[in-house]
Design an enzyme around this catalytic site. Structure first.
Site, PDB file in Angstrom:
ATOM      1  N   ASP A   1       0.683  -1.248   0.291  1.00  0.00           N
ATOM      2  CA  ASP A   1       0.005   0.007   0.351  1.00  0.00           C
ATOM      3  C   ASP A   1       0.463   1.309   0.098  1.00  0.00           C
ATOM      4  OD1 ASP A   1       1.298  -0.314   2.974  1.00  0.00           O
ATOM      5  OD2 ASP A   1      -0.636  -0.382   3.757  1.00  0.00           O
TER       6      ASP A   1
ATOM      7  N   ASN B   1      -7.360  -1.677  14.280  1.00  0.00           N
ATOM      8  CA  ASN B   1      -8.523  -2.237  13.796  1.00  0.00           C
ATOM      9  C   ASN B   1      -8.659  -3.413  13.396  1.00  0.00           C
ATOM     10  OD1 ASN B   1      -7.829  -1.268  11.604  1.00  0.00           O
ATOM     11  ND2 ASN B   1      -9.513   0.179  11.322  1.00  0.00           N
TER      12      ASN B   1
ATOM     13  N   HIS C   1      -6.827  -3.673  10.373  1.00  0.00           N
ATOM     14  CA  HIS C   1      -7.511  -4.076   9.338  1.00  0.00           C
ATOM     15  C   HIS C   1      -5.715  -4.814   8.467  1.00  0.00           C
ATOM     16  CE1 HIS C   1      -4.691  -0.397   9.024  1.00  0.00           C
ATOM     17  NE2 HIS C   1      -4.039  -1.059   9.576  1.00  0.00           N
TER      18      HIS C   1
ATOM     19  N   GLU D   1      -9.337  -1.827   5.006  1.00  0.00           N
ATOM     20  CA  GLU D   1     -10.189  -1.176   6.252  1.00  0.00           C
ATOM     21  C   GLU D   1     -11.364  -1.783   6.915  1.00  0.00           C
ATOM     22  OE1 GLU D   1      -8.288   0.492   8.441  1.00  0.00           O
ATOM     23  OE2 GLU D   1      -7.161   2.797   7.233  1.00  0.00           O
TER      24      GLU D   1
HETATM   25  P1  PGA Z   1       2.269  -1.088  12.473  1.00  0.00           P
HETATM   26  O1  PGA Z   1       1.248  -1.348  11.657  1.00  0.00           O
HETATM   27  O2  PGA Z   1       2.850  -2.054  11.808  1.00  0.00           O
HETATM   28  O3  PGA Z   1       3.027   0.289  12.817  1.00  0.00           O
HETATM   29  O4  PGA Z   1       2.187  -1.406  14.304  1.00  0.00           O
HETATM   30  C1  PGA Z   1       0.376  -2.782  11.088  1.00  0.00           C
HETATM   31  C2  PGA Z   1      -0.814  -1.904  10.393  1.00  0.00           C
HETATM   32  O5  PGA Z   1      -1.590  -0.849  10.413  1.00  0.00           O
HETATM   33  O6  PGA Z   1      -1.093  -2.337   9.113  1.00  0.00           O
END
Ligand code: PGA
Length: 257
Positions: free
Chosen positions: A81, A152, A154, A159
């Site tokens: 992404d 959350n 995702h 999302e």
């Molecule tokens: P993080 O994010 O590795 O910064 O905890 C993971 C994500 O949001 O997929």
């Protein structure tokens, strides 16, 4: 580290005592794929993630390149992404992240690196996303996909509400995700509102999938993901459709299981 120091909960879940050990385990699995493909004279197609989670994985892969001669010459990469509306040189772009943590320190060929661009024009994004999917198919799909998980639920920027059959597309970022990024962007109003992300379907097509989760902050969502039925409200639950997915946690992330 040795695998013997990990505590297996189930066959496809490894819990490592520390974040470093979980990251080393993950890096070793990726390196093994790169080397196995080299022996066959084939490219290794890596699906790569950004965020805090993979930082130590990339550090370990860089060490393997520098100290153990691991070469990335046969690696083709596709990132999950990118924020929409920022340039590849923006200090928080995922293009920049990948250069800083991995690409600048290994011998991957620049033409083999693929990420969505935050500068894609709105009226062309649909076409660019189709081309991104086609490029992945051109290489016969992703051999090994590294995933983190958001608080959350995702995966990539899929999302809550993302359907199982989603593919690479522009998506509105969830308030939760934007809040989590507010500090590094220097305020919520500076966090992009949209991103381009591979879809759930794109991810699920990878030949192997590793989900890495580290730290106490992830314990709650890991528990929810494992306890919940598959639901678009917690996109990571869709991973249950693939019993072969490999989960790598440190003790803290696994503490509520
Ligand atoms: P993080 O994010 O590795 O910064 O905890 C993971 C994500 O949001 O997929």
């Amino acid at each position: 580290m040795t695998k013997a120091s990990n505590i297996p909960i189930e066959n496809n879940i490894q819990v490592c005592p520390t974040q470093e050990q979980a990251s080393e385990t993950t890096a070793q699995l990726i390196a093994d794929v790169i080397k196995a493909k080299q022996e066959l004279g084939q490219v290794a197609v890596l699906g790569l993630a950004t965020g805090n989670t993979p930082k130590l994985v990339y550090k370990e892969l860089v060490q393997m390149h520098k100290n153990q001669g691991l070469t990335f010459k046969n690696v083709v990469s596709f990132n999950l992404d990118e924020y929409h509306g920022i340039t590849p040189d923006h200090k928080l772009s995922y293009h920049r992240f990948m250069r800083e943590y991995l690409f600048n320190h290994v011998d991957i060929l620049p033409e083999n690196i693929h990420l969505p661009f935050g500068t894609w024009k709105k009226n062309r994004i649909g076409q660019h996303c189709i081309e991104y999917e086609e490029k992945i198919k051109h290489y016969n799909g992703i051999d090994i996909q590294l995933l983190g998980i958001g608080r959350n639920g995702h995966i990539a920027f899929n999302e809550p509400g993302s359907p199982f059959d989603s593919v690479t597309r522009l998506i509105d970022l969830h308030p939760f995700t934007r809040n989590d990024a507010a500090d590094e962007f220097g305020g919520l109003d500076k966090v992009p509102t949209q991103a381009i992300t591979m879809g759930i379907h794109t991810i699920m097509n990878a030949k192997r999938i590793l989900l890495l989760a580290l730290g106490k902050r992830k314990a709650e969502i890991i528990k929810k993901t494992f306890e919940s039925e598959m639901t678009p409200q917690i996109p990571a639950t869709f991973l249950k459709a693939r019993p072969d997915i490999e989960y790598i946690f440190d003790t803290e992330a696994a503490s509520l299981l």
